[in-house]
Motif scaffolding. Structure first.
Motif, PDB file in Angstrom:
ATOM      1  N   VAL A  62       0.902  -1.123   0.065  1.00  0.00           N
ATOM      2  CA  VAL A  62      -0.333   0.036   0.100  1.00  0.00           C
ATOM      3  C   VAL A  62       0.812   1.263  -0.096  1.00  0.00           C
ATOM      4  N   ALA A  63       1.934   1.259   0.725  1.00  0.00           N
ATOM      5  CA  ALA A  63       2.943   2.438   0.697  1.00  0.00           C
ATOM      6  C   ALA A  63       3.273   2.677  -0.535  1.00  0.00           C
ATOM      7  N   ILE A  64       3.898   1.761  -1.234  1.00  0.00           N
ATOM      8  CA  ILE A  64       4.274   1.713  -2.633  1.00  0.00           C
ATOM      9  C   ILE A  64       3.181   2.302  -3.757  1.00  0.00           C
ATOM     10  N   LEU A  65       2.047   1.816  -3.551  1.00  0.00           N
ATOM     11  CA  LEU A  65       1.017   2.077  -4.438  1.00  0.00           C
ATOM     12  C   LEU A  65       0.630   3.626  -4.065  1.00  0.00           C
ATOM     13  N   ASN A  66       0.491   3.986  -2.974  1.00  0.00           N
ATOM     14  CA  ASN A  66       0.074   5.266  -2.828  1.00  0.00           C
ATOM     15  C   ASN A  66       1.191   6.377  -2.408  1.00  0.00           C
ATOM     16  N   ARG A  67       2.392   5.783  -2.585  1.00  0.00           N
ATOM     17  CA  ARG A  67       3.628   6.558  -2.574  1.00  0.00           C
ATOM     18  C   ARG A  67       3.678   7.334  -1.303  1.00  0.00           C
ATOM     19  N   SER A  68       3.447   6.672  -0.278  1.00  0.00           N
ATOM     20  CA  SER A  68       3.520   7.238   1.058  1.00  0.00           C
ATOM     21  C   SER A  68       4.266   6.424   1.941  1.00  0.00           C
ATOM     22  N   ASN A  69       4.357   6.820   3.165  1.00  0.00           N
ATOM     23  CA  ASN A  69       5.503   6.128   3.982  1.00  0.00           C
ATOM     24  C   ASN A  69       4.525   4.850   4.821  1.00  0.00           C
ATOM     25  N   SER A  70       5.368   4.049   5.581  1.00  0.00           N
ATOM     26  CA  SER A  70       4.395   2.852   6.174  1.00  0.00           C
ATOM     27  C   SER A  70       3.572   2.993   7.064  1.00  0.00           C
ATOM     28  N   VAL A  71       3.812   4.040   7.960  1.00  0.00           N
ATOM     29  CA  VAL A  71       3.108   4.516   8.988  1.00  0.00           C
ATOM     30  C   VAL A  71       1.620   5.035   8.590  1.00  0.00           C
TER      31      VAL A  71
END
Length: 142
Positions: free
Chosen positions: A98-107
């Motif tokens: 999800v972090a990869i696909l949303n280009r966000s961090n893990s938290v």
């Protein structure tokens, strides 16, 4: 070292027309996010793998030092351990993807999953992934 390839693989597997070729994905990731784009979700993956490896180490050490059963019994026990390890690791893989696909961090990704789906969202579609995990593990031991 190979984590950037996992990021590109995730884009390729979930392509919606935005990503469709390996070289194109490399360029797009670099243009959009720079070097950080190749390591999105790495924190969750590292934590999950650390937990899984600790569990494996402790369990297999116990298996080989305390159980004196047949090879079949050891194989059954090892499959059980693989399943438990998978159940520890899978939520971290979900957060990483999800972090990869949303280009966000893990938290942020973990919070988003839990808010939207509850904690059960961390195990979405785990059954098929467990089957694949066991098949890969068994082929690696042959």
């Amino acid at each position: 070292i190979t984590y950037p390839l996992k990021v590109i693989e995730t884009y390729l597997l979930t392509s919606d027309g935005d990503y469709y070729q390996f070289s194109y994905d490399l360029k797009q990731t670099w243009r959009r996010d720079g070097i950080i784009g190749f390591f999105r979700g790495l924190g969750a993956t590292m934590i999950g793998n650390l937990i899984g490896n600790i569990f494996n180490f402790i369990s297999f050490d116990y298996l080989h030092s305390h159980l004196k059963q047949s090879s079949l019994m050891k194989w059954v026990f090892s499959q059980f351990i693989y399943c438990l390890t998978f159940l520890f690791i899978f939520p971290f893989q979900m957060i990483s993807n999800v972090a990869i696909l949303n280009r966000s961090n893990s938290v942020k990704s973990a919070n988003g999953i839990v808010r939207k789906y509850g904690f059960s969202g961390l195990y979405k579609e785990w059954q098929m992934n467990l089957l694949i995990y066991l098949i890969i593990k068994n082929f690696n031991t042959i």
